[in-house]
Design a protein around this motif. Structure first.
Motif, PDB file in Angstrom:
ATOM      1  N   LEU A   1     -96.942  46.367  34.091  1.00 16.87           N
ATOM      2  CA  LEU A   1     -96.790  47.729  34.578  1.00 16.87           C
ATOM      3  C   LEU A   1     -95.806  47.784  35.735  1.00 16.87           C
ATOM      4  CD1 LEU A   1    -100.549  48.838  34.588  1.00 16.87           C
ATOM      5  CD2 LEU A   1     -98.802  49.431  32.900  1.00 16.87           C
TER       6      LEU A   1
ATOM      7  N   ARG B   1    -100.698  56.135  39.489  1.00 17.82           N
ATOM      8  CA  ARG B   1    -101.516  54.936  39.370  1.00 17.82           C
ATOM      9  C   ARG B   1    -101.980  54.426  40.725  1.00 17.82           C
ATOM     10  NH1 ARG B   1     -97.259  52.065  35.135  1.00 17.82           N
ATOM     11  NH2 ARG B   1     -97.440  53.661  33.505  1.00 17.82           N
TER      12      ARG B   1
ATOM     13  N   VAL C   1    -103.884  52.783  31.134  1.00 16.16           N
ATOM     14  CA  VAL C   1    -103.891  53.373  32.477  1.00 16.16           C
ATOM     15  C   VAL C   1    -105.158  54.195  32.694  1.00 16.16           C
ATOM     16  CG1 VAL C   1    -102.693  54.977  34.013  1.00 16.16           C
ATOM     17  CG2 VAL C   1    -101.381  53.351  32.623  1.00 16.16           C
TER      18      VAL C   1
ATOM     19  N   LEU D   1    -100.538  52.083  25.988  1.00 14.76           N
ATOM     20  CA  LEU D   1    -100.236  52.197  27.409  1.00 14.76           C
ATOM     21  C   LEU D   1    -100.996  53.334  28.089  1.00 14.76           C
ATOM     22  CD1 LEU D   1     -98.645  51.400  29.908  1.00 14.76           C
ATOM     23  CD2 LEU D   1     -96.742  52.778  29.048  1.00 14.76           C
TER      24      LEU D   1
END
Length: 229
Positions: free
Chosen positions: A87, A93, A73, A69
Motif C-alpha cells: 500500500l 487510511r 482497506v 484492494l
C-alpha cells in the motif's frame, strides 16, 4: 549453499525474541498479485522478498489472505486485518492505520494510447483506475469523468475500446503487465511514491517491530533479501 547458510545465520541473529505467540492477519491486495502474492509457503513475486524479510524479521506468526484492494482497506478499518500490503500512504487510511517505513520505491504512471490527443488536464479527460486505488487523489482538481474497475487489465482494455483516455497505475504494477510491452501505449511518470504497508493503529507494538525489521532488512545485501523466500 554456503552463502544461503550464512544468510540464514545472519537473519537468526537479527530476529527479535517475542514471547507472544499470537498470529496476525496480513491482507495482500489481489490487484497487485503481479508483484506480490500469497502462496503455499508465504509470499512470492518480484517484491515479495522485501516484505518477507520484514515480516519474518519482526518475529511473529502470520495468516495471509488475498483480498480485493477496496475490501482490504475496509477490512483494515474494521480491524479484521492487522496488516495490509502493498500500500501507499493515503489520508483516509491514516485515520485508522499507521503507515510503515518504505519497502520499495515506485511512481504513479499515467498510461494512454500513443495516438491519444486528449491532454491530461483537459476537463473532458477520462481516467480509469482500480477500485480502492489511492492514486485517485491526484484527480481531485479535474472535471472529467472517472471510472473504477476490478482489474488493471480491464483498465487498459478501456483505453483500447475508447472508453477512457488515461489509466492511473503504479510503475511496479505496470511493469509486470503483458500490456506494458505492447507498443500502442505511452507511460508518463506523474509522481514518485513510497510503497510500504499499513498496520492497524491499535497495534503499536506490531508496527514498531515491523519498522525495526524493515530497518534491519535495508542493511542486508539486496540479493540476500530477494532470497528470503
Amino acid at each position: 549453499m554456503g552463502r544461503l547458510l550464512a544468510l540464514a545465520a545472519m537473519l537468526c541473529t537479527l530476529l527479535p525474541a517475542h514471547g507472544e505467540n499470537r498470529s496476525y492477519r496480513v491482507g495482500v491486495g489481489q490487484e497487485f498479485s503481479n508483484v506480490v502474492a500469497v502462496g503455499e509457503n508465504g509470499l512470492y513475486g518480484p517484491i515479495a522478498g522485501a516484505y518477507s524479510c520484514i515480516l519474518d524479521g519482526a518475529g511473529y506468526r502470520y495468516d495471509f489472505v488475498t483480498l480485493p484492494l477496496a475490501r482490504l482497506v475496509h477490512e483494515l478499518e474494521l480491524g479484521r486485518i492487522d496488516v495490509g500490503l502493498p500500500l501507499v500512504q493515503d489520508p483516509v487510511r491514516d485515520r485508522f492505520a499507521v503507515f510503515g517505513d518504505t519497502v520499495v520505491k515506485s511512481s504513479y504512471l499515467r498510461i494512454s494510447l500513443s495516438a491519444n490527443k486528449v491532454r491530461p488536464h483537459e476537463d473532458k479527460a477520462r481516467y480509469v483506475y482500480v477500485r480502492g486505488f489511492a492514486g485517485k487523489a491526484l484527480l481531485r482538481d479535474l472535471e472529467g469523468p472517472t471510472f473504477e474497475v476490478s482489474e488493471w487489465q480491464q483498465a487498459i482494455a478501456m483505453l483500447r475500446l475508447g472508453r477512457a483516455d488515461y489509466v492511473l497505475i503504479t510503475e511496479k504494477t505496470y511493469g509486470t503487465l503483458a500490456e506494458s510491452k505492447q507498443g500502442d501505449l505511452t507511460a508518463e511518470k506523474v509522481r514518485d511514491l513510497d510503497v510500504a504497508y499499513y498496520v492497524r493503529n491499535t497495534l503499536p507494538e506490531l508496527a514498531r517491530s515491523l519498522n525495526q525489521a524493515s530497518d534491519r532488512c535495508r542493511q542486508l545485501p539486496e540479493q540476500s533479501v530477494s532470497q528470503v523466500r
